[in-house]
Design a protein around this motif. Structure first.
Motif, PDB file in Angstrom:
ATOM      1  N   ILE A 165       0.915  -1.157  -0.425  1.00 23.03           N
ATOM      2  CA  ILE A 165       0.258  -0.061  -0.217  1.00 23.03           C
ATOM      3  C   ILE A 165       0.328   1.023   0.079  1.00 23.03           C
ATOM      4  O   ILE A 165       1.656   1.176   0.670  1.00 23.03           O
ATOM      5  N   GLU A 166       1.108   1.988  -0.998  1.00 24.51           N
ATOM      6  CA  GLU A 166       1.663   2.735  -1.385  1.00 24.51           C
ATOM      7  C   GLU A 166       1.191   4.420  -1.243  1.00 24.51           C
ATOM      8  O   GLU A 166       0.378   4.715  -1.875  1.00 24.51           O
ATOM      9  N   LEU A 167       1.386   5.287  -0.174  1.00 23.43           N
ATOM     10  CA  LEU A 167       0.596   6.090   0.317  1.00 23.43           C
ATOM     11  C   LEU A 167       1.343   7.717  -0.171  1.00 23.43           C
ATOM     12  O   LEU A 167       2.595   7.600  -0.051  1.00 23.43           O
ATOM     13  N   PHE A 168      -0.072   8.619  -1.137  1.00 20.11           N
ATOM     14  CA  PHE A 168       1.199   9.424  -1.347  1.00 20.11           C
ATOM     15  C   PHE A 168       0.230  10.635  -0.811  1.00 20.11           C
ATOM     16  O   PHE A 168      -1.053  10.552  -1.055  1.00 20.11           O
ATOM     17  N   SER A 169       1.226  12.149  -0.469  1.00 21.89           N
ATOM     18  CA  SER A 169       0.640  12.550  -0.098  1.00 21.89           C
ATOM     19  C   SER A 169       0.975  14.217  -0.721  1.00 21.89           C
ATOM     20  O   SER A 169       2.203  14.604  -1.019  1.00 21.89           O
ATOM     21  N   PHE A 170       0.364  14.963  -1.911  1.00 26.39           N
ATOM     22  CA  PHE A 170       0.627  16.151  -2.430  1.00 26.39           C
ATOM     23  C   PHE A 170       0.426  17.442  -1.796  1.00 26.39           C
ATOM     24  O   PHE A 170      -0.964  17.686  -1.728  1.00 26.39           O
ATOM     25  N   PRO A 171       1.556  18.841  -1.755  1.00 24.16           N
ATOM     26  CA  PRO A 171       0.942  20.287  -0.891  1.00 24.16           C
ATOM     27  C   PRO A 171      -0.686  20.020  -1.578  1.00 24.16           C
ATOM     28  O   PRO A 171      -1.335  21.433  -1.079  1.00 24.16           O
ATOM     29  N   HIS A 172      -0.390  20.549  -3.043  1.00 20.94           N
ATOM     30  CA  HIS A 172      -0.842  21.350  -3.824  1.00 20.94           C
ATOM     31  C   HIS A 172      -1.852  20.643  -4.370  1.00 20.94           C
ATOM     32  O   HIS A 172      -3.233  21.135  -5.064  1.00 20.94           O
ATOM     33  N   GLY A 173      -1.982  18.987  -4.061  1.00 17.21           N
ATOM     34  CA  GLY A 173      -3.648  18.332  -4.276  1.00 17.21           C
ATOM     35  C   GLY A 173      -4.234  18.653  -3.781  1.00 17.21           C
ATOM     36  O   GLY A 173      -4.682  19.896  -2.933  1.00 17.21           O
ATOM     37  N   ILE A 174      -5.684  18.597  -4.861  1.00 19.29           N
ATOM     38  CA  ILE A 174      -7.157  18.559  -3.937  1.00 19.29           C
ATOM     39  C   ILE A 174      -7.469  17.536  -2.842  1.00 19.29           C
ATOM     40  O   ILE A 174      -7.037  16.471  -2.467  1.00 19.29           O
ATOM     41  N   LYS A 175      -8.270  18.489  -1.635  1.00 23.22           N
ATOM     42  CA  LYS A 175      -8.030  18.014  -0.049  1.00 23.22           C
ATOM     43  C   LYS A 175      -9.502  16.706   0.133  1.00 23.22           C
ATOM     44  O   LYS A 175      -9.169  16.021   0.760  1.00 23.22           O
ATOM     45  N   GLU A 176      -9.748  16.974  -0.756  1.00 24.55           N
ATOM     46  CA  GLU A 176     -11.456  16.544  -1.292  1.00 24.55           C
ATOM     47  C   GLU A 176     -11.306  15.370  -1.580  1.00 24.55           C
ATOM     48  O   GLU A 176     -11.452  15.045  -2.069  1.00 24.55           O
ATOM     49  N   ALA A 177     -12.750  14.719  -0.514  1.00 23.89           N
ATOM     50  CA  ALA A 177     -12.299  13.303  -1.318  1.00 23.89           C
ATOM     51  C   ALA A 177     -13.259  13.172  -2.963  1.00 23.89           C
ATOM     52  O   ALA A 177     -13.776  14.031  -3.752  1.00 23.89           O
ATOM     53  N   PRO A 178     -13.049  11.740  -3.172  1.00 31.48           N
ATOM     54  CA  PRO A 178     -12.764  12.298  -5.350  1.00 31.48           C
ATOM     55  C   PRO A 178     -14.347  11.748  -4.837  1.00 31.48           C
ATOM     56  O   PRO A 178     -15.564  11.235  -4.158  1.00 31.48           O
ATOM     57  N   GLU A 179     -15.092  12.231  -5.981  1.00 30.16           N
ATOM     58  CA  GLU A 179     -16.731  11.947  -6.208  1.00 30.16           C
ATOM     59  C   GLU A 179     -16.636  10.447  -6.898  1.00 30.16           C
ATOM     60  O   GLU A 179     -16.136   9.593  -7.288  1.00 30.16           O
ATOM     61  N   PHE A 180     -17.804   9.539  -5.738  1.00 34.06           N
ATOM     62  CA  PHE A 180     -17.985   7.989  -5.991  1.00 34.06           C
ATOM     63  C   PHE A 180     -18.574   8.380  -7.292  1.00 34.06           C
ATOM     64  O   PHE A 180     -19.439   8.414  -7.574  1.00 34.06           O
ATOM     65  N   ASN A 181     -18.064   7.566  -8.466  1.00 34.34           N
ATOM     66  CA  ASN A 181     -18.681   7.422  -9.792  1.00 34.34           C
ATOM     67  C   ASN A 181     -18.114   5.740 -10.293  1.00 34.34           C
ATOM     68  O   ASN A 181     -17.248   6.017 -11.143  1.00 34.34           O
TER      69      ASN A 181
END
Length: 170
Positions: free
Chosen positions: A79-95
């Motif tokens: 399980i590779e976890l990434f966190s980008f400082p300028h990425g969108i922090k909201e949950a992705p839309e479930f679609n």
């Protein structure tokens, strides 16, 4: 001896982008019990190392740094976890109807206890626990979310065992 031309490839790892690397490591290690292989670390954009060059190859040049951590499941899946400082922090839309990764699934025979723990750590239960073969076999499943809105599924039994009996027949 004849060479095998096609064979099932094994699953190595999955990469998940999260808004808070420390909170994600805490959730996935304490709730899922996944082993922390590499604590959160910062990767900076540079071309002097192989990892720096690989990240530029993957992410392009429009970044300066990100955080990464590595965990592993009991069966060795990464399980590779990434966190980008300028990425969108909201949950992705479930679609699930659009092309792309829809969910991943983990397995735990004590589905009720795991769902309770997910909720206690800020996640959600998306549906009631369902049975594939009510009254015949104890195969259960449920969709949940982690605290960041990432949807995943829980099975009580292996994938092969669940579907080898024809879950969709009759």
């Amino acid at each position: 001896m004849t060479a095998i031309k096609n064979y099932p490839k094994s699953f190595s790892h999955i990469g998940i982008t999260v808004p808070d690397i420390k909170k994600a490591v805490k959730f996935y290690s304490e709730v899922m019990g996944w082993y922390i292989i590499m604590e959160p670390a910062t990767v900076k954009k540079e071309t002097e190392t192989a990892i720096g060059q690989m990240c530029i190859d993957v992410f392009g040049s429009d970044w300066t740094e990100f955080e990464i951590a590595h965990l592993a499941t009991s069966d060795g899946i990464g399980i590779e976890l990434f966190s980008f400082p300028h990425g969108i922090k909201e949950a992705p839309e479930f679609n699930p109807f659009n092309t792309g990764l829809f969910h991943f699934c983990i397995q735990d025979p004590n589905i009720e206890e795991l769902i309770d723990k997910i909720i206690a750590y800020g996640g959600k239960q998306r549906m009631p626990i369902r049975e594939y073969y009510p009254k015949d076999k104890p195969f259960k499943m449920c969709y949940v979310e982690d605290p960041f809105g990432i949807v995943f599924e829980i099975y009580t039994h292996s994938y092969e065992l669940t579907y080898s009996s024809g879950a969709y027949s009759k």
